[in-house]
Design an enzyme around this catalytic site. Sequence first.
Site, PDB file in Angstrom:
ATOM      1  N   VAL A  26      37.953 -49.388 -14.241  1.00  0.00           N
ATOM      2  CA  VAL A  26      39.360 -49.469 -14.627  1.00  0.00           C
ATOM      3  C   VAL A  26      39.498 -49.748 -16.111  1.00  0.00           C
ATOM      4  O   VAL A  26      40.304 -49.138 -16.808  1.00  0.00           O
ATOM      5  CB  VAL A  26      40.089 -50.563 -13.814  1.00  0.00           C
ATOM      6  CG1 VAL A  26      41.510 -50.768 -14.340  1.00  0.00           C
ATOM      7  CG2 VAL A  26      40.133 -50.190 -12.340  1.00  0.00           C
ATOM      8  N   GLY A  27      38.712 -50.673 -16.618  1.00  0.00           N
ATOM      9  CA  GLY A  27      38.814 -51.003 -18.036  1.00  0.00           C
ATOM     10  C   GLY A  27      37.734 -51.979 -18.434  1.00  0.00           C
ATOM     11  O   GLY A  27      37.079 -52.608 -17.598  1.00  0.00           O
ATOM     12  N   MET A  28      37.542 -52.103 -19.744  1.00  0.00           N
ATOM     13  CA  MET A  28      36.521 -53.003 -20.262  1.00  0.00           C
ATOM     14  C   MET A  28      37.088 -53.778 -21.433  1.00  0.00           C
ATOM     15  O   MET A  28      37.750 -53.217 -22.305  1.00  0.00           O
ATOM     16  CB  MET A  28      35.283 -52.219 -20.694  1.00  0.00           C
ATOM     17  CG  MET A  28      34.066 -53.077 -20.976  1.00  0.00           C
ATOM     18  SD  MET A  28      32.576 -52.080 -21.086  1.00  0.00           S
ATOM     19  CE  MET A  28      31.313 -53.354 -21.017  1.00  0.00           C
ATOM     20  N   GLY A  29      36.853 -55.076 -21.434  1.00  0.00           N
ATOM     21  CA  GLY A  29      37.308 -55.918 -22.523  1.00  0.00           C
ATOM     22  C   GLY A  29      36.141 -56.622 -23.172  1.00  0.00           C
ATOM     23  O   GLY A  29      34.975 -56.352 -22.870  1.00  0.00           O
ATOM     24  N   GLY A  32      34.538 -58.871 -20.249  1.00  0.00           N
ATOM     25  CA  GLY A  32      34.235 -58.425 -18.904  1.00  0.00           C
ATOM     26  C   GLY A  32      34.630 -56.996 -18.627  1.00  0.00           C
ATOM     27  O   GLY A  32      35.372 -56.372 -19.379  1.00  0.00           O
ATOM     28  N   ASP A 141      47.810 -65.185 -25.196  1.00  0.00           N
ATOM     29  CA  ASP A 141      47.326 -63.830 -25.488  1.00  0.00           C
ATOM     30  C   ASP A 141      48.161 -62.780 -24.767  1.00  0.00           C
ATOM     31  O   ASP A 141      47.625 -61.801 -24.245  1.00  0.00           O
ATOM     32  CB  ASP A 141      45.850 -63.699 -25.097  1.00  0.00           C
ATOM     33  CG  ASP A 141      45.205 -62.440 -25.687  1.00  0.00           C
ATOM     34  OD1 ASP A 141      45.675 -61.971 -26.751  1.00  0.00           O
ATOM     35  OD2 ASP A 141      44.243 -61.925 -25.095  1.00  0.00           O
TER      36      ASP A 141
END
Length: 368
Positions: A26-29, A32, A141
Amino acid sequence: MADFVNASIFGTLFQITSRYVNLEPVGMGAFGLVCSAKDQLTSSPVAIKKIMKPFSTPVLSKRTYRELKLLKHIRHENIISLSDIFISPSEDIYFVTELLGTDLHRLLTARPLEKQFIQYFLYQILRGLKYVHSAGVVHRDLKPSNILVNENCDLKICDFGLARIQDPQMTGYVSTRYYRAPEIMLTWQKYDVAVDIWSTGCIFAEMLEGKPLFPGKDHVNQFSIITELLGTPPDDVIQTICSENTLRFVQSLPKKPRIPFNEKFKTNDPLALDLVEKMLSFDPRTRITASQALAHPYLAPYHDPNDEPVAAEQFDWSFNDADLPIDTWKVMMYSEILDFHHISQDGDQFLNANGPGTEQASDSSFTV
């Protein structure tokens, strides 16, 4: 020991219990990787967030512990909820939450939002913030990518890794630049829940305009862009600057006049302009609160004072000031996970991730 299954996602090992199948990235930050999956126990879609190397440093250990504590205790319709947590044999931590189809950033880049959607999204953000702020917690944030939305337009705030108890001496450079409150840039301390209202005001403005309001290239440029709209900060705000270097810098800048919001924004909705102006007050002491914003006439179609709850109690996060070794954070983390699953730390038996029955778990493999 619970049964774990390995999968490679973007070259990253995902080591999850067999309860979850059909992993898709789904996504990467920075901290994580998130995948969608199906929970075989509930047949529901979920999001699984892998915290990479949570025990690599004391700072990251504390950050992960902080997020877990928040997700455990915050229960609100507009805040992402934790449904499961486990530690893999390789000692990575996985948070499992409900899955929402998209986020506000993706929606804003896809198409302009109609007024009723802007109102409803803003209302839900503020409803969640009212609850969080009432507990003495600052998110720190907020940005469109941290605002999750499903197909029914239900909205939930996520990513509490940077959140903190409200503290008059709170320090740190935290939020993404575009949405960062000026008091953070000017002082790095003495800020509170008002920073979340500023960030929400920036998000509100972005929904109205279809683009970021203050797209600064660095913190100096960011501050300059803010003053182009709001003008030079009032003297009483400037006097709160603690850093002598920052104070000299601000005092050296040429005076700028304030631009009327109706000249800056495309919308001609006076209620929208009034609310965003109250949220983007230079002085955090005069900035509108989440509770006050919910009662603003712009949100009248959704405002219901009987359905905008506050937290029952303040969170006790005295650990935030603790400087602890990694092993201590690890023990505290294990304790929180055991508590989440309502299992006594004195017992050696843990529920099997795949259904009824119990199995013994190793020290690094807590799960349900």
